[in-house]
Scaffold this motif. Structure first.
Motif, short mmCIF file in Angstrom:
data_model
loop_
_atom_site.label_atom_id
_atom_site.label_comp_id
_atom_site.label_asym_id
_atom_site.label_seq_id
_atom_site.Cartn_x
_atom_site.Cartn_y
_atom_site.Cartn_z
N UNK A 126 22.30 12.65 -4.38
CA UNK A 126 21.34 13.22 -5.32
C UNK A 126 20.56 12.14 -6.05
N UNK A 127 21.23 11.04 -6.35
CA UNK A 127 20.56 9.93 -7.02
C UNK A 127 19.53 9.29 -6.09
N UNK A 128 19.86 9.17 -4.82
CA UNK A 128 18.91 8.64 -3.84
C UNK A 128 17.68 9.55 -3.75
N UNK A 129 17.91 10.84 -3.68
CA UNK A 129 16.81 11.81 -3.64
C UNK A 129 15.97 11.73 -4.91
N UNK A 130 16.63 11.61 -6.04
CA UNK A 130 15.93 11.51 -7.33
C UNK A 130 15.06 10.27 -7.39
N UNK A 131 15.57 9.16 -6.89
CA UNK A 131 14.78 7.92 -6.89
C UNK A 131 13.56 8.06 -5.98
N UNK A 132 13.73 8.75 -4.85
CA UNK A 132 12.60 9.00 -3.95
C UNK A 132 11.55 9.87 -4.65
N UNK A 133 12.02 10.89 -5.36
CA UNK A 133 11.10 11.77 -6.11
C UNK A 133 10.38 10.98 -7.21
N UNK A 134 11.09 10.05 -7.82
CA UNK A 134 10.48 9.22 -8.85
C UNK A 134 9.37 8.35 -8.25
N UNK A 135 9.61 7.79 -7.09
CA UNK A 135 8.58 6.98 -6.43
C UNK A 135 7.37 7.83 -6.06
N UNK A 136 7.62 9.04 -5.57
CA UNK A 136 6.52 9.96 -5.26
C UNK A 136 5.72 10.27 -6.53
N UNK A 137 6.43 10.51 -7.62
CA UNK A 137 5.77 10.82 -8.89
C UNK A 137 4.96 9.63 -9.37
N UNK A 138 5.49 8.44 -9.23
CA UNK A 138 4.75 7.24 -9.65
C UNK A 138 3.48 7.08 -8.84
N UNK A 139 3.55 7.43 -7.56
CA UNK A 139 2.35 7.38 -6.73
C UNK A 139 1.32 8.39 -7.24
N UNK A 140 1.78 9.58 -7.59
CA UNK A 140 0.88 10.61 -8.13
C UNK A 140 0.25 10.15 -9.46
N UNK A 141 1.05 9.51 -10.29
CA UNK A 141 0.53 9.01 -11.56
C UNK A 141 -0.55 7.96 -11.30
N UNK A 142 -0.29 7.06 -10.38
CA UNK A 142 -1.28 6.03 -10.05
C UNK A 142 -2.56 6.67 -9.52
N UNK A 143 -2.42 7.64 -8.63
CA UNK A 143 -3.60 8.32 -8.07
C UNK A 143 -4.38 9.06 -9.17
N UNK A 144 -3.66 9.68 -10.08
CA UNK A 144 -4.35 10.40 -11.15
C UNK A 144 -5.07 9.43 -12.08
N UNK A 145 -4.48 8.29 -12.33
CA UNK A 145 -5.14 7.30 -13.18
C UNK A 145 -6.34 6.67 -12.46
N UNK A 146 -6.26 6.56 -11.14
CA UNK A 146 -7.42 6.10 -10.37
C UNK A 146 -8.56 7.11 -10.48
N UNK A 147 -8.23 8.40 -10.45
CA UNK A 147 -9.25 9.45 -10.62
C UNK A 147 -9.88 9.36 -12.01
N UNK A 148 -9.05 9.08 -13.00
CA UNK A 148 -9.57 8.91 -14.36
C UNK A 148 -10.55 7.75 -14.42
N UNK A 149 -10.16 6.64 -13.80
CA UNK A 149 -11.03 5.46 -13.80
C UNK A 149 -12.36 5.76 -13.13
N UNK A 150 -12.32 6.47 -12.00
CA UNK A 150 -13.56 6.82 -11.31
C UNK A 150 -14.46 7.68 -12.18
N UNK A 151 -13.89 8.67 -12.84
CA UNK A 151 -14.68 9.54 -13.71
C UNK A 151 -15.27 8.72 -14.86
N UNK A 152 -14.46 7.90 -15.47
CA UNK A 152 -14.92 7.08 -16.59
C UNK A 152 -16.04 6.13 -16.15
#
Length: 159
Positions: A126-152
């Motif tokens: 479960x911890x391994x799965x959680x860490x994978x989900x965290x990495x996926x979430x971090x990728x989503x955060x980065x992508x969302x911040x890239x979208x913010x930068x583009x809009x700005x």
């Protein structure tokens, strides 16, 4: 009658001039979002992520890590997400960027919850799965911040 026509022409000209000078609603909304709304929550997010990173690196005892994440990081992150949900952009372009950010933060919140649960249950898989989900979430955060930068950048807004 010519005075009336001349007066109407002046009034209509003034209306068209003022309409032409009005600013773009998306630009106004983006300025408000980036300069007024996000700064209220950005420092909280940064503090929480720094705290999470520090705990993850320094606390080697799973029970201590569980306690720190469950008692400190997770509640603060939940409060951060609640504050972020209060932000209601007015225009579609800014709403789309905000929704990407909300989806990313919710994914990260879910990953934190999975980590806490796996630590509590002493579940290595479960911890391994959680860490994978965290990495996926971090990728989503980065992508969302890239979208913010583009809009700005599209509106000349400095972040």
């Amino acid at each position: 009658m010519t005075k009336t026509k001349a007066w109407m022409l002046i009034v209509l000209s003034a209306i068209f001039l003022l309409a032409g000078c009005s600013s773009d609603p998306v630009e106004e909304d983006a300025n408000h979002y980036f300069k007024d709304e996000l700064p209220k929550v950005a420092s909280l997010e940064q503090e929480i992520m720094t705290q999470f990173s520090s705990m993850s690196q320094t606390l080697k005892d799973p029970q201590a890590l569980y306690q720190g994440l469950n008692d400190q990081v997770l509640p603060r992150y939940e409060a951060f997400v609640q504050e972020l949900e209060k932000i209601k952009p007015a225009t579609k372009d800014v709403q789309e960027v905000h929704e990407k950010y909300m989806a990313a933060t919710r994914a990260q919140q879910a990953a934190f919850q999975l980590i806490v649960t796996a630590l509590k249950d002493k579940d290595k898989a479960g911890l391994t799965t959680a860490r994978e989900k965290l990495e996926e979430a971090r990728t989503l955060v980065k992508e969302s911040k890239d979208s913010m930068k583009q809009l700005a950048q599209g509106y000349g807004i400095q972040l």
